[in-house]
Scaffold this active site. Structure first.
Site, PDB file in Angstrom:
ATOM      1  N   HIS A  64       0.819  -1.216   0.000  1.00  0.00           N
ATOM      2  CA  HIS A  64       0.000   0.000   0.000  1.00  0.00           C
ATOM      3  C   HIS A  64       0.860   1.277   0.000  1.00  0.00           C
ATOM      4  O   HIS A  64       0.733   2.096  -0.910  1.00  0.00           O
ATOM      5  CB  HIS A  64      -0.985  -0.037   1.173  1.00  0.00           C
ATOM      6  CG  HIS A  64      -1.641   1.276   1.450  1.00  0.00           C
ATOM      7  ND1 HIS A  64      -2.476   1.905   0.542  1.00  0.00           N
ATOM      8  CD2 HIS A  64      -1.558   2.109   2.524  1.00  0.00           C
ATOM      9  CE1 HIS A  64      -2.896   3.053   1.053  1.00  0.00           C
ATOM     10  NE2 HIS A  64      -2.351   3.208   2.255  1.00  0.00           N
ATOM     11  N   HIS A  89       3.900   6.893   5.389  1.00  0.00           N
ATOM     12  CA  HIS A  89       2.700   7.590   5.864  1.00  0.00           C
ATOM     13  C   HIS A  89       1.877   6.812   6.892  1.00  0.00           C
ATOM     14  O   HIS A  89       1.162   7.406   7.680  1.00  0.00           O
ATOM     15  CB  HIS A  89       1.823   8.051   4.692  1.00  0.00           C
ATOM     16  CG  HIS A  89       0.914   7.000   4.133  1.00  0.00           C
ATOM     17  ND1 HIS A  89       1.297   6.153   3.131  1.00  0.00           N
ATOM     18  CD2 HIS A  89      -0.355   6.656   4.441  1.00  0.00           C
ATOM     19  CE1 HIS A  89       0.298   5.346   2.846  1.00  0.00           C
ATOM     20  NE2 HIS A  89      -0.723   5.614   3.623  1.00  0.00           N
ATOM     21  N   ASP A  90       1.968   5.477   6.892  1.00  0.00           N
ATOM     22  CA  ASP A  90       1.175   4.715   7.862  1.00  0.00           C
ATOM     23  C   ASP A  90       2.008   4.172   9.022  1.00  0.00           C
ATOM     24  O   ASP A  90       1.486   3.472   9.880  1.00  0.00           O
ATOM     25  CB  ASP A  90       0.462   3.547   7.159  1.00  0.00           C
ATOM     26  CG  ASP A  90      -0.833   3.999   6.483  1.00  0.00           C
ATOM     27  OD1 ASP A  90      -1.428   4.985   6.962  1.00  0.00           O
ATOM     28  OD2 ASP A  90      -1.231   3.371   5.482  1.00  0.00           O
ATOM     29  N   GLU A  93       0.967   5.679  12.442  1.00  0.00           N
ATOM     30  CA  GLU A  93      -0.383   5.304  12.798  1.00  0.00           C
ATOM     31  C   GLU A  93      -0.504   3.823  13.147  1.00  0.00           C
ATOM     32  O   GLU A  93      -1.201   3.455  14.093  1.00  0.00           O
ATOM     33  CB  GLU A  93      -1.329   5.630  11.647  1.00  0.00           C
ATOM     34  CG  GLU A  93      -2.748   5.412  12.051  1.00  0.00           C
ATOM     35  CD  GLU A  93      -3.695   5.876  10.980  1.00  0.00           C
ATOM     36  OE1 GLU A  93      -3.329   6.815  10.265  1.00  0.00           O
ATOM     37  OE2 GLU A  93      -4.766   5.299  10.865  1.00  0.00           O
ATOM     38  N   ASP A  94       0.164   2.982  12.399  1.00  0.00           N
ATOM     39  CA  ASP A  94      -0.084   1.547  12.537  1.00  0.00           C
ATOM     40  C   ASP A  94       1.001   0.773  13.277  1.00  0.00           C
ATOM     41  O   ASP A  94       0.845  -0.418  13.510  1.00  0.00           O
ATOM     42  CB  ASP A  94      -0.267   0.909  11.142  1.00  0.00           C
ATOM     43  CG  ASP A  94      -1.497   1.458  10.442  1.00  0.00           C
ATOM     44  OD1 ASP A  94      -2.352   2.036  11.136  1.00  0.00           O
ATOM     45  OD2 ASP A  94      -1.598   1.316   9.213  1.00  0.00           O
ATOM     46  N   ASP A 156      -3.143   8.575  -1.182  1.00  0.00           N
ATOM     47  CA  ASP A 156      -3.520   7.503  -0.252  1.00  0.00           C
ATOM     48  C   ASP A 156      -4.983   7.121  -0.493  1.00  0.00           C
ATOM     49  O   ASP A 156      -5.337   5.942  -0.628  1.00  0.00           O
ATOM     50  CB  ASP A 156      -3.319   8.037   1.182  1.00  0.00           C
ATOM     51  CG  ASP A 156      -3.636   7.010   2.250  1.00  0.00           C
ATOM     52  OD1 ASP A 156      -3.475   5.809   1.984  1.00  0.00           O
ATOM     53  OD2 ASP A 156      -4.050   7.423   3.349  1.00  0.00           O
TER      54      ASP A 156
HETATM   55 MN    MN Z   1      -2.692   4.726   3.892  1.00  0.00          MN
END
Ligand code: MN
Length: 745
Positions: A64, A89-90, A93-94, A156
């Site tokens: 992704h 970018h993630d 967050e993840d 995204d």
């Molecule tokens: Mn994303």
């Protein structure tokens, strides 16, 4: 690990490496500085951070960020900072990594962008704001610092939309709705027209799969016809341009299924009635880049020698570019087959800007030409900042305000001194006043448009010369909100109203204290609560305001209420379901326990007992619908295209449920149908005969107005479903004097 698993892992590793190499190849072929090392570092970091995690599609998660980085680089044209931020970018967050970690490894800039892209939770912007609206707010805040944040966010979203098939249906509606509501308009505003079209189309495909398939099939079926039309129309143009020594290529552009559908809905026409499905685009290499505007007109002149141009449809986006930077010359010509065809004339550079938006702009920025659209974008970002600086207590208000600011097409108006101002279409004199200065807006009493006196709500046209008139005694009025169309005017009026409200509340507080003291009742919060409840109000603030403005005068009733003499209380007002009469009799499942992945099955028996039909859009069987789990544990059924449902998808997306009809024509629904046509003897009689006798459908009521030989009216029919509405429309369309007939949404 079994042998199959091992092979699978090897294949996946190879796919990941190939995807990364692909990005590097595209990057190396671009004009950006070559920071391969940094990009590789970001890739390796993200790859190990997401290790072992998979997406809904079953792919390794890293695919992704790789796909997003590819879009950022290949489709938006951004450089290494953005590619790194996209790859990362993630991560925050993840995974367990923090923005701090990113800052240490990749520096301030990339960390700031990643931070802007990371979702937040918790009530930073106030209790009422939903998490989603907060996310937008944060996104837009960071965006106004660095535009790359929003560009990567769009990339995204584009990849998530391209892979939406792997999500559960209720999530699809949420994501598709949000995309249509906020991301596609932002993409348009930033000039990413290709991406905007793709986002709209994908949203449409997931929200209305059947309609989408129907339109796609019709486009396919009519393609051959258009091919013939295209080659007949363009052959003489090509010959003429070649004779001029022009270096160009020419392409046919077919309208997207979404814009066709949109036009069908808005204009109440059938697919066959849309004449501009085909447009012709001429893209040329200018002989002299400084002279490209003139060359556009030269090409236009050459075509006018072959075809007649439509007198009202010449659009000069060369001298006055659109606010998103778009430049081109559009004209419409009459083909030899008697059909109007739009021709768009652009230089290569204009074409690149048209497709990649501001990113392409930056590429040309240093080539030493004055650029007015650059300033336009700055203006826009500035407005966004102003909206964000002005706290909006309600998340939905905030979304609406931002949205207002995204959709506008521009007009140009002149100040009395001849200065030019760009304003959104359909703006009023008051909007202009606010755009010049808040003080002018707050004290505006009217305007002079082209030396003629007009009221505040006068809608401005392109080319108007406008002088704003003010008076110090003028005060902001709540009714102004009903006609202003710009985000800026809206926020400023709301802010002024809030100030006025606070003053009224202070006065009210004083009067209330006096009353309680005089009647020797305690000034306690539970006493005050009894009073506002007795006046059917929702809060202490409402009560204070009403007292302060004089609309409530405290008296003996209030005393009774406090002393315990009970009175009947009206139910409180609820926004999403206005009538209480259709309150379901059976309790639906609770929000926290309902299986949100399973679509609701709506039957004749459960429709009225378990659900509420939304008052705003009144869906009937056959409409594409969804369920919304409201704050009172009720499920409200909306049309998927309902504007209120769109807001809900963007603000309370996790309360959206998939829903299907399973009804069998035992219930009737009242549906308004609009008719328009040429007045003649017996037309009305014919309409009623067809509906009532021929089709056997009941008519509830009818209102018809006739003026200057044209009649227009609304017929409320009693139908079982959408199929019957379609039957009525199809049959009535064949009546000679009827011109438009459509269900009113
Ligand atoms: Mn994303």
């Amino acid at each position: 690990m079994g042998q199959d698993d091992e092979i699978k892992t090897m294949n996946e590793e190879a796919a990941i490496n190939a995807a990364f190499q692909d990005i590097l190849d595209i990057y190396l072929a671009s004009q950006h500085r070559k920071k391969v090392e940094l990009i590789t570092k970001a890739f390796n970091f993200a790859r190990q951070a997401h290790k072992g995690v998979r997406r809904h599609s079953g792919e390794p998660y890293i695919m992704h960020p790789l796909a997003v980085a590819r879009i950022v680089c290949a489709e938006i044209g951004l450089g290494s900072t953005s590619i790194c931020a996209a790859l990362l970018h993630d991560v925050v967050e993840d995974t367990d990594y923090t923005v701090e970690d990113i800052r240490n490894l990749f520096g301030e800039k990339i960390a700031m962008i990643v931070d802007g892209l990371t979702k937040i939770s918790g009530g930073v912007f106030g209790m009422q704001a939903s998490e989603q609206a907060e996310n937008f707010k944060k996104l837009l805040l960071t965006m106004s610092e660095d535009i790359r944040v929003i560009l990567i966010k769009i990339a995204d979203r584009l990849h998530n939309m391209r892979t939406l098939e792997f999500m559960p249906v209720n999530k699809q509606y949420k994501i598709a709705g949000e995309t249509l509501y906020i991301y596609a308009p932002i993409a348009y505003r930033l000039g990413l027209s290709k991406i905007k079209t793709e986002l709209e189309n994908l949203s449409f495909r997931y929200e209305h799969p059947e309609e989408y398939a129907k339109i796609e099939k019709k486009i396919e079926k009519t393609q051959q016809e258009r091919d013939v039309l295209y080659s007949e129309f363009t052959t003489p143009i090509c010959q003429s341009l070649e004779k001029m020594g022009c270096k160009f290529y020419i392409i046919g552009r077919v309208k997207s299924p979404y814009s066709i559908w949109n036009k069908m809905q808005k204009k109440h026409v059938a697919f066959e009635d849309i004449y501009d499905i085909l447009a012709v685009r001429i893209i040329f290499t200018p002989k002299d880049i400084e002279d490209e505007n003139n060359e556009c007109f030269k090409i236009y002149n050459a075509i006018t020698r072959i075809y007649d141009a439509h007198p009202d449809r010449l659009r000069d986006w060369l001298n006055k570019p659109r606010a998103n930077g778009y430049r081109a010359l559009h004209a419409t010509f009459m083909s030899k087959r008697g059909e109007w065809i739009e021709v768009q004339i652009r230089s290569e550079r204009m074409n690149e800007v048209a497709e990649q938006g501001i990113a392409a702009h930056w590429k040309y920025k240093n080539q030493g030409e004055a650029d007015s659209s650059e300033g336009q974008l700055d203006n826009w970002l500035h407005t966004i900042k102003e909206i964000l600086d002005d706290p909006q207590p309600n998340a939905l208000d905030f979304l609406d305000t931002i949205k207002l600011n995204l959709f506008a097409t521009e007009i140009f108006v002149f100040t009395p001194k001849g200065e030019i101002k760009t304003m959104p279409q359909n703006c009023t004199a008051l909007d202009l006043a606010y755009s010049i200065h808040t003080f002018l807006g707050n004290h505006c009493i009217g305007a002079k448009v082209n030396h003629r006196l007009v009221s505040l709500n006068h809608v401005l046209n392109s080319g108007d010369q406008v002088e704003i008139l003010t008076s110090n005694s003028q005060h902001v009025d709540a009714s102004w909100l009903t006609f202003v169309t710009t985000a800026k005017a809206r926020t400023k009026i709301q802010a002024a109203l809030r100030r006025q409200k606070r003053i009224l509340q202070r006065d009210g507080e004083e009067l209330l204290a006096q009353f309680l003291e005089k009647e020797e009742l305690g000034n306690y919060s539970n006493n005050i609560e009894k009073i506002w409840k007795q006046h059917n109000l929702d809060s202490r603030e409402q009560l204070l305001e009403a007292i302060g403005s004089g609309s409530i005068v405290l008296g003996s009733d209030d005393k009774d209420a406090l002393l315990g003499n009970k009175k009947f209380r009206f139910p409180s007002f609820s926004f999403f379901s206005r009538s209480k009469s259709n309150k379901p009799t059976a309790e639906p499942e609770r929000f926290d326990t309902v299986d949100r992945k399973r679509p609701l099955n709506i039957t004749d028996d459960t429709l009225h007992s378990s659900y509420i039909i939304a008052d705003c859009c009144k869906p009937i069987p056959g409409d594409d619908i969804l369920g919304y789990y409201d704050e009172n544990n009720r499920i409200v059924i909306h049309k998927r295209k309902c504007p209120i449902a769109d807001t809900l998808k963007s603000s309370h997306g996790d309360r959206i449920l998939a829903a299907n009809w399973d009804t069998h024509r035992t219930l009737h629904f009242q549906v308004p149908i609009m008719v328009k046509g040429i007045d003649g003897i017996g037309v009305l009689n014919e309409i009623t005969t067809i509906i009532y006798q021929e089709l056997g459908i009941g008519i509830q009521k009818m209102t018809i107005e006739s003026k200057d030989g044209i009649f227009e009216g609304t017929i409320w029919v009693n139908v079982h479903d959408v199929e019957e509405v379609r039957k009525i429309c199809d049959t009535l369309k064949k009546v000679k004097n009827i011109q438009t007939i459509a269900r009113i949404d």
